[in-house]
Scaffold this active site. Structure first.
Site, PDB file in Angstrom:
ATOM      1  N   GLU A   1      -5.328  -1.477   6.087  1.00  0.00           N
ATOM      2  CA  GLU A   1      -4.764  -1.156   7.401  1.00  0.00           C
ATOM      3  C   GLU A   1      -4.774   0.349   7.659  1.00  0.00           C
ATOM      4  OE1 GLU A   1      -0.816  -2.673   7.263  1.00  0.00           O
ATOM      5  OE2 GLU A   1      -1.432  -4.743   6.860  1.00  0.00           O
TER       6      GLU A   1
ATOM      7  N   ASP B   1       1.503   0.168 -12.508  1.00  0.00           N
ATOM      8  CA  ASP B   1       1.995   0.006 -13.862  1.00  0.00           C
ATOM      9  C   ASP B   1       1.969  -1.469 -14.262  1.00  0.00           C
ATOM     10  OD1 ASP B   1       3.429   1.291 -16.163  1.00  0.00           O
ATOM     11  OD2 ASP B   1       5.011  -0.108 -15.568  1.00  0.00           O
TER      12      ASP B   1
END
Length: 564
Positions: A274, A223
């Site tokens: 990751e 957002d």
């Protein structure tokens, strides 16, 4: 609802670069409070979404984006987050989220969650500690507290205005009752902005990302991704009168599009890397050009960015061709897909917007007294045709819940029912976004048209919803629901998301004509039928957004053809 195996969707390793799922996915936005209510309280919830996953699988979408469902005072429908790592009891529990995600993955549907990093709720524990702390404290340094100007600091630190109307600063009151510092909120008073220069803020959001990634989410819609960083010194700035409230028509705004945001998303990119499974970041970045927007999706930053210049383009062949061409130049140039969108929870639904005849800046909304009221039949025809263009384009696309039913903006909401902060902060001058957020209809003859078993709805539904309910459209193969299903199935069958666009010449100025792989697309944005060239008269009709006799494309119509 049938419950297939809940085996994980995530692959062990990553896809070959250039083939990641998010490059071509059709992603369906769910605004949870308005999708489906399972317990009868009038608010949609996570179990309600889970109960309708088969409907979304039948529609043919690749992923879901869930607007915020976190604990929140709901001053801005959940975009005022009090706890980023839990579920508001209004919507269910973390266990409900886990079930939803597992069931979606079992159907081959990925799940993206909304992240709101520009600001928190004023009920967030950090902000409550900041209010209790002294000026200059570590607690206040997580937000943008400043001393006021003038005698006794009675004036705000600068002249910035809130996106929702009114000043962007609110003054605090000290424990002894005296007036204190001011804090910045680009949105509602209840949404204080974080200070992203603070390493504590940066580390907290790494923790939040990992919390949801560890639960298996496939990515984040971010957002206000062009906010976060403000120009040093917070210089005065006033937006253009009646301009785009989110900065999509402006350059050099000291709180939008600052260069410092890019290092934040490079850091987030490393966090996502990751994890296995091609996790994705999508930017809500309202910027004036596609070239500026493309800066958010360079190889080491975000993966997608909503194409708001495309969303804001009127139903006009020349303008559409220009923005599509620019998008397919700018985004691939940085290794990203173009990401198309026509509607979301912040804009007038394109079923109505494309038929407006007066200016309507983003965020203002429309109501019964707005100029340029849309003609419903024109709006629906244009919306169907515009969607048929969008889903023929290479790249990824976003759909907003209910657009597959052809839902229009709800214009006649009574003032006492409206809940958007924009409505209140502008004293009713701007209608705001409630009209696109009305709970959607599932069954014509059920309470709340199948949205809620009790008939309760947080916003009133119009009588028109009975004719647009999903069960009515299921029985009509000419319905907007069936058009969307056919578009999505055909898009997948011909791999249009990974295709190449070629413009076709020789058509009139009102026609947008292109070829993507074997599919030829003709869109007539004018008000008179356009004859097909002789070379296409024998082509196989795959899809027509309105009835098509095979020789001339009607006004406000798009057809997909397969040449022999």
């Amino acid at each position: 609802m049938t419950s297939p195996s809940t085996a994980t969707l995530h692959p062990i390793g990553r896809s070959t670069p250039g083939t990641e799922w998010w490059r071509t996915a059709v992603i369906y936005q769910i605004y949870p409070r308005s999708f489906a209510d399972s317990n009868g309280d009038g608010l949609g919830d996570l179990p309600g979404i889970t109960a309708h996953l088969d409907d979304l699988a039948a529609l043919g979408v690749d992923a879901l984006w869930l607007s915020p469902f976190y604990p929140s005072p709901q001053k801005d429908a959940g975009y005022d987050v009090a706890d980023y790592c839990d579920v508001d009891p209004l919507f269910g529990t973390l266990a409900d989220f886990d079930v939803l995600q597992a069931e979606a993955h079992a159907r081959g549907i990925r799940v993206i969650v909304d992240l709101v990093p520009n600001h928190s709720s004023d009920r967030h524990a950090w902000f409550q500690r900041a209010l209790a702390a002294e000026p200059g404290s570590a607690e206040r340094a997580r937000y943008l507290f400043r001393d006021g100007k003038g005698d006794g600091g009675q004036l705000p630190p600068n002249n910035w205005e809130s996106v929702f109307g009114g000043p962007a600063w609110t003054r605090t009151t000290n424990a002894d009752g005296t007036l204190g510092q001011w804090y910045l909120h680009l949105f509602d008073t209840s949404q204080p902005d974080f200070d992203w220069a603070n390493p504590e803020v940066q580390e907290e959001f790494r923790r939040i990302l990992r919390f949801w990634l560890d639960r298996g989410v496939d990515g984040f819609r971010v957002d206000v991704a062009h906010g976060l960083v403000k120009t040093d010194g917070l210089p005065d700035h006033l937006p253009a009168v009646d301009g785009d409230s989110m900065g999509g028509d402006s350059d050099d705004v000291p709180y939008w599009g600052q260069d410092g945001v890019h290092e934040i998303y490079r850091d987030w990119n490393r966090v996502l890397a990751e994890y296995a499974g091609d996790r994705a970041l999508c930017a809500e970045a309202w910027l004036p050009t596609v070239d500026r927007t493309a800066l958010w999706v360079r190889p080491d930053e975000m993966h997608q960015a909503f194409n708001f210049p495309y969303l804001q383009t009127e139903w006009d062949a020349a303008h559409l061709r220009e923005v599509i061409s620019e998008s397919l130049r700018a985004f691939p140039a940085v290794g990203a897909p173009a990401t198309w969108v026509l509607s979301n929870h912040d804009v007038v639904r394109h079923t109505s917007r494309l038929a407006l005849t007066a200016e309507n800046p983003q965020g203002h909304g429309i109501g019964p007294d707005s100029p340029g009221q849309p003609i419903p039949e024109v709006g629906l025809a244009r919306a169907r045709a515009a969607t048929a263009v969008m889903l023929s384009l290479p790249g990824s696309a976003y759909l907003f819940q209910g657009e597959e039913l052809g839902l229009p903006e709800v214009i006649d909401l009574p003032g006492d029912a409206r809940q958007d902060p924009t409505w209140f902060r502008t004293d009713g001058e701007r209608y705001g976004r409630d009209g696109c957020r009305v709970p959607i209809p599932w069954q014509a003859d059920a309470p709340a048209y199948g949205f809620s078993p009790s008939g309760a709805t947080w916003l009133p539904q119009p009588a028109e919803w009975a004719t647009l309910a999903r069960d009515v459209q299921e029985a009509d193969e000419d319905s907007t629901l069936w058009l969307y299903r056919t578009l999505l199935a055909t898009r997948r069958a011909y791999a249009l998301g990974s295709g190449d666009l070629e413009w076709l010449e020789g058509f009139g100025t009102d026609v947008l004509a292109l070829r993507n792989g074997p599919v030829t697309v003709i869109a007539n944005t004018g008000d008179a039928p356009v004859a097909l060239p002789a070379a296409l008269e024998s082509a196989t009709l795959l899809i027509a957004s309105t009835p098509f006799a095979g020789t001339a494309v009607p006004a406000d119509t798009t057809v997909w053809l397969l040449a022999g």
